[in-house]
Design a protein around this motif. Structure first.
Motif, mmCIF file in Angstrom:
data_model
loop_
_atom_site.group_PDB
_atom_site.id
_atom_site.type_symbol
_atom_site.label_atom_id
_atom_site.label_comp_id
_atom_site.label_asym_id
_atom_site.label_seq_id
_atom_site.Cartn_x
_atom_site.Cartn_y
_atom_site.Cartn_z
ATOM 1 N N GLU A 197 1.183 -1.401 -0.319
ATOM 2 C CA GLU A 197 -0.186 0.249 0.079
ATOM 3 C C GLU A 197 1.036 1.222 -0.127
ATOM 4 O O GLU A 197 0.472 2.136 -0.518
ATOM 5 C CB GLU A 197 -1.324 0.320 1.535
ATOM 6 N N GLU A 198 1.800 1.434 1.200
ATOM 7 C CA GLU A 198 3.128 2.593 1.242
ATOM 8 C C GLU A 198 3.255 2.560 -0.612
ATOM 9 O O GLU A 198 3.847 3.741 -1.178
ATOM 10 C CB GLU A 198 4.054 2.484 2.309
ATOM 11 N N ALA A 199 4.360 1.472 -1.098
ATOM 12 C CA ALA A 199 4.933 1.321 -1.930
ATOM 13 C C ALA A 199 3.871 2.042 -2.947
ATOM 14 O O ALA A 199 4.077 2.644 -4.320
ATOM 15 C CB ALA A 199 5.384 -0.177 -2.744
ATOM 16 N N SER A 237 18.167 9.499 -3.815
ATOM 17 C CA SER A 237 17.454 10.797 -3.574
ATOM 18 C C SER A 237 18.906 10.701 -1.888
ATOM 19 O O SER A 237 19.538 9.901 -2.037
ATOM 20 C CB SER A 237 16.724 10.320 -2.547
ATOM 21 N N PHE A 238 18.269 12.217 -1.542
ATOM 22 C CA PHE A 238 20.192 12.565 -0.810
ATOM 23 C C PHE A 238 19.926 12.179 0.210
ATOM 24 O O PHE A 238 20.797 12.450 1.182
ATOM 25 C CB PHE A 238 20.075 14.139 -0.372
ATOM 26 N N THR A 239 18.994 11.463 0.734
ATOM 27 C CA THR A 239 19.016 10.381 2.482
ATOM 28 C C THR A 239 18.721 9.252 2.179
ATOM 29 O O THR A 239 19.073 7.630 2.465
ATOM 30 C CB THR A 239 17.589 11.339 2.844
ATOM 31 N N ALA A 240 18.953 8.913 0.639
ATOM 32 C CA ALA A 240 19.013 7.241 0.641
ATOM 33 C C ALA A 240 19.973 6.806 2.146
ATOM 34 O O ALA A 240 19.915 5.446 1.916
ATOM 35 C CB ALA A 240 19.503 6.606 -0.714
ATOM 36 N N ALA A 241 21.236 6.804 1.936
ATOM 37 C CA ALA A 241 22.505 6.454 2.477
ATOM 38 C C ALA A 241 22.092 6.261 4.240
ATOM 39 O O ALA A 241 23.040 5.226 5.464
ATOM 40 C CB ALA A 241 23.965 6.983 2.855
ATOM 41 N N LEU A 242 20.977 7.637 4.576
ATOM 42 C CA LEU A 242 20.484 7.263 5.810
ATOM 43 C C LEU A 242 19.287 6.036 6.114
ATOM 44 O O LEU A 242 18.949 5.886 7.565
ATOM 45 C CB LEU A 242 19.970 8.510 6.194
ATOM 46 N N LEU A 277 15.360 4.386 3.365
ATOM 47 C CA LEU A 277 14.190 4.686 2.892
ATOM 48 C C LEU A 277 13.568 5.901 2.787
ATOM 49 O O LEU A 277 12.661 6.424 3.440
ATOM 50 C CB LEU A 277 13.149 3.509 3.363
ATOM 51 N N PRO A 278 13.857 6.609 1.451
ATOM 52 C CA PRO A 278 13.996 8.114 1.114
ATOM 53 C C PRO A 278 11.924 9.073 1.285
ATOM 54 O O PRO A 278 10.983 7.374 0.638
ATOM 55 C CB PRO A 278 14.300 8.364 -0.036
ATOM 56 N N ASP A 279 11.921 9.537 2.175
ATOM 57 C CA ASP A 279 10.517 10.096 1.755
ATOM 58 C C ASP A 279 10.498 10.892 0.531
ATOM 59 O O ASP A 279 11.145 10.608 -0.398
ATOM 60 C CB ASP A 279 10.173 11.004 3.231
ATOM 61 N N VAL A 324 17.875 14.997 8.824
ATOM 62 C CA VAL A 324 16.984 14.841 7.842
ATOM 63 C C VAL A 324 15.933 13.729 7.986
ATOM 64 O O VAL A 324 15.744 12.634 9.041
ATOM 65 C CB VAL A 324 17.706 14.557 6.552
ATOM 66 N N SER A 325 15.121 13.429 7.754
ATOM 67 C CA SER A 325 13.489 12.586 7.878
ATOM 68 C C SER A 325 14.167 11.600 6.762
ATOM 69 O O SER A 325 13.913 12.073 5.441
ATOM 70 C CB SER A 325 12.367 13.846 7.603
ATOM 71 N N VAL A 326 14.002 10.551 7.154
ATOM 72 C CA VAL A 326 13.250 9.351 6.462
ATOM 73 C C VAL A 326 12.104 8.569 6.627
ATOM 74 O O VAL A 326 11.829 8.614 7.889
ATOM 75 C CB VAL A 326 14.925 8.242 6.224
ATOM 76 N N LEU A 327 11.669 7.665 5.897
ATOM 77 C CA LEU A 327 10.748 6.159 6.435
ATOM 78 C C LEU A 327 10.801 6.012 7.455
ATOM 79 O O LEU A 327 11.944 5.448 7.891
ATOM 80 C CB LEU A 327 9.936 6.122 5.028
ATOM 81 N N GLU A 328 9.481 5.850 9.193
ATOM 82 C CA GLU A 328 10.016 4.852 9.352
ATOM 83 C C GLU A 328 9.988 3.486 9.075
ATOM 84 O O GLU A 328 8.885 3.121 9.404
ATOM 85 C CB GLU A 328 9.752 5.483 10.724
ATOM 86 N N ILE A 329 10.764 2.967 8.879
ATOM 87 C CA ILE A 329 10.774 1.879 8.303
ATOM 88 C C ILE A 329 11.710 1.043 8.596
ATOM 89 O O ILE A 329 12.994 1.027 8.236
ATOM 90 C CB ILE A 329 10.101 1.211 7.323
#
Length: 657
Positions: A82-84, A337-342, A344-346, A453-458
């Motif tokens: 669903e999120e995908a 995404s610039f946060t990919a190393a941290l 799953l990008p939001d 920075v924020s990333v998806l919480e999963i």
């Protein structure tokens, strides 16, 4: 008023045509005897000479199959269907026109990836996505055959005509072998399965391409541009051999193959690499007796260039890489995404990655010129050099033999590829550690007060790294597709582990990891470590070295507060210096000043600080006064070219003691 001619403007004679000789004469005056080669001539990681000046040149051309815009690709990689779906629809509404489905277990999913073990789940993840209006591609994965057949079954379930869709199925067993270290069967059996499933999909109307020659595992392990090209050619040739051995014509085998290359932050080398890849693939086709057909090349910005610290700088890295891929002639492009190393990008990070491409396409209009680098001497020279180097690496791999394997399979099995890349990785690590190759925001100009920075919480997904048999009948791919449509599952024969092909897996590294580990170590301390900058002399005397030292120590997570110095009447007030050290709470003090200040006051300052309990270092190379400074208490020197990672590791040990 009559227009003027050159004869009417005699002053133009004062500006004679430029020549290389005149340029070199002017340069030599500026160099004042310094070595031209050392100062102005660079070398790539492959040893390719990079001149400061090139003349206009022409070279062989190899264009894309389709002129015009490259395709803006977004990744479907959220584990939950669903999120995908929500993320995929947002990407398409925001301007993407192609989706890459990264299933759990794919290396490119980075521990995440869509968890879909049946067609119904995949259907939910793509609910609302009009498959006939976009392009699709699959990221290579150990379970790639099952993933591809699920997608084929979904397409048929929705009533689409397979031949009218654009789907890259992403079969890459050699890439999976390189990245994961194993295949579920011996290579002859893998080649047979590959040919059979391609034949089944073609029979049902799918056009492909079916195979992806993915060079990301090599690049992430540290490969140079030439090594990446050599591996790509050798892998493509292995697939040509395997498919031809199973009854496909060479033309059918060639048409089944596409490429995935990495776009890195070196603009010139990336543009040249993409141009060289097309030329080299044409040469392979010609050697096979085929009329060359343009390669289909998907580009992805480099994983190894991403940083976890000050990740906003990744926006610049992604922009340079995307620009280079576009100019180099990529057919489609994924910007990390610039946060990919941290994590799953939001949605925000994905939007910025997508818009990076849209701005280059819509505002910069990069797509309007088929080969923007054509005629530029630098790009033409680098393209030709990479063709030569890439072909040499290709031949080197092709010479390898191991048991019943040849080419890239043998080179992976006997460690030839791994050892060659390991040597380049070690050289790169040394250049990073000494900051000869700086990483902005990490090893140079670090931001120790960066905001999160924020990333998806999963959490990352636990997924087996090797194919899981037992889903469908192996020997009849036509029945496999029908079984997926019906939702049926039938067991298949297992290959004993002893018969499976295993090699040493290529590691996935990011260049910034050594410095990130230092920052993590600093963050784990009860409070931020402090280094006291013991400045000697006037502000003019110590500013350069104090700035150098602060930059160096902050790369390891240290706080290095500055001051206006401790000079009184032309000399350093040692009492004030020691008092400031004691008030700082630091255990480490670094002397910062001019060579003259070190000679006149360095020993006395070091002795006073050492008596106050400081471990004393000095910013600058050891000189003729080294013995006296050591005797006074200076235990280490920091300077341009020192091993910063090792130095900071020792500094953190002092802070933690």
């Amino acid at each position: 008023m009559n227009s003027a001619t050159s004869s009417d403007l005699p002053y133009l004679d004062a500006f004679p045509a430029a020549s290389r000789e005149a340029w070199r004469t002017a340069v030599d005056k500026v160099l004042k005897g310094a070595d031209f080669e050392k100062k102005l001539v660079g070398r790539s990681a492959d040893g390719i000479r990079i001149e400061p000046l090139y003349e206009a040149a022409s070279g062989e051309r190899a264009f894309r199959a389709e002129a015009g815009r490259w395709h803006v690709v977004a990744r479907v990689d959220h584990p939950q269907a669903e999120e995908a779906r929500r993320l995929a629809l947002a990407e398409l509404e925001g301007g993407a026109d192609m989706l890459t489905i990264a299933f759990a277990g794919a290396r490119a999913a980075r521990g995440y990836g869509l968890v879909a073990d049946d067609v119904a789940t995949l259907d939910s993840a793509l609910d609302g996505v009009m498959l006939d209006l976009i392009r699709l591609r699959l990221d290579p994965a150990p379970q790639g055959r099952v993933n591809a057949l699920m997608l084929a079954a979904l397409i048929e379930k929705r009533g689409h005509a397979p031949g009218e869709l654009s789907v890259e199925f992403g079969f890459d067993p050699i890439g999976v072998l390189a990245s994961h270290g194993s295949l579920a069967a011996p290579w002859p059996e893998v080649g047979r399965r590959l040919a059979v499933v391609i034949a089944a999909l073609k029979q049902r109307g799918f056009k492909g391409p079916f195979v992806t020659v993915d060079t990301r595992p090599y690049h992430e392990a540290g490969a140079t541009e030439a090594q990446e090209l050599g591996a790509a050619l050798a892998t493509a040739l292995a697939y040509l051999r395997a498919l031809e051995a199973q009854g496909l014509s060479l033309q059918e085998a060639r048409d089944a193959i596409a490429f995935t290359l990495v776009a890195d932050t070196d603009e010139f080398m990336t543009v040249a690499k993409f141009r060289a890849a097309r030329l080299l693939w044409n040469r392979v086709q010609q050697a096979c007796g085929l009329e060359p057909k343009p390669a289909t090349i998907h580009a992805e910005t480099a994983w190894r260039s991403l940083t976890r610290r000050d990740p906003w700088v990744n926006l610049l890295r992604g922009t340079v890489a995307a620009f280079s891929a576009g100019v180099g002639g990529a057919d489609s492009l994924t910007v990390q995404s610039f946060t990919a190393a941290l994590g799953l990008p939001d949605l925000f990070a994905r939007r910025v990655a997508r818009n990076t491409q849209l701005i280059l396409l819509e505002e910069s209009n990069l797509w309007r010129v088929a080969d923007p680098a054509a005629g530029a001497g630098g790009f033409e020279a680098l393209t030709q050099a990479l063709c030569e180097q890439g072909w040499s690496r290709f031949q080197d791999i092709e010479r390898e033999r191991s048991d019943d394997l040849q080419g890239v399979l043998a080179a992976l099995a006997n460690g030839h590829v791994q050892q060659g890349i390991a040597r380049e990785r070690a050289a790169s690590a040394k250049a990073i550690a000494t900051r000869r190759v700086p990483i902005t925001g990490t090893s140079e100009f670090p931001n120790i007060r960066e905001n999160a920075v924020s990333v998806l919480e999963i959490a990352p997904v636990e997924k087996a790294a090797s194919p899981q048999p037992g889903s469908t009948a192996e020997r009849n791919p036509g029945e496999i597709v029908k079984a997926f449509i019906a939702g049926a599952r039938r067991p298949e024969a297992l290959i004993p582990p002893s018969q499976r092909l295993r090699v040493e897996a290529l590691p996935a590294h990011r260049l910034a990891e050594p410095f990130e580990a230092l920052r993590d170590k600093a963050d784990a301390l009860p409070q931020r470590p402090v280094v006291f900058l013991a400045t000697l002399g006037s502000i003019a005397d110590f500013t350069a070295r104090a700035g150098f030292a602060r930059n160096l120590f902050e790369a390891g997570g240290f706080s290095a507060p500055g001051s206006d110095g401790f000079a009184q009447n032309g000399a350093t007030d040692l009492d004030a210096l020691v008092g400031a050290f004691r008030s700082s709470g630091a255990k480490l003090a670094c002397l910062c000043g001019s060579d003259t200040a070190y000679a006149e006051e360095g020993a006395a300052a070091a002795e006073a600080l050492a008596k106050a309990g400081a471990t004393v270092w000095l910013a600058g190379r050891p000189s003729e006064s080294e013995a006296a400074l050591n005797k006074a208490g200076v235990s280490s020197f920091i300077f341009m070219g020192c091993d910063v990672v090792e130095t900071l590791d020792r500094a953190l040990a002092i802070a933690a003691a």
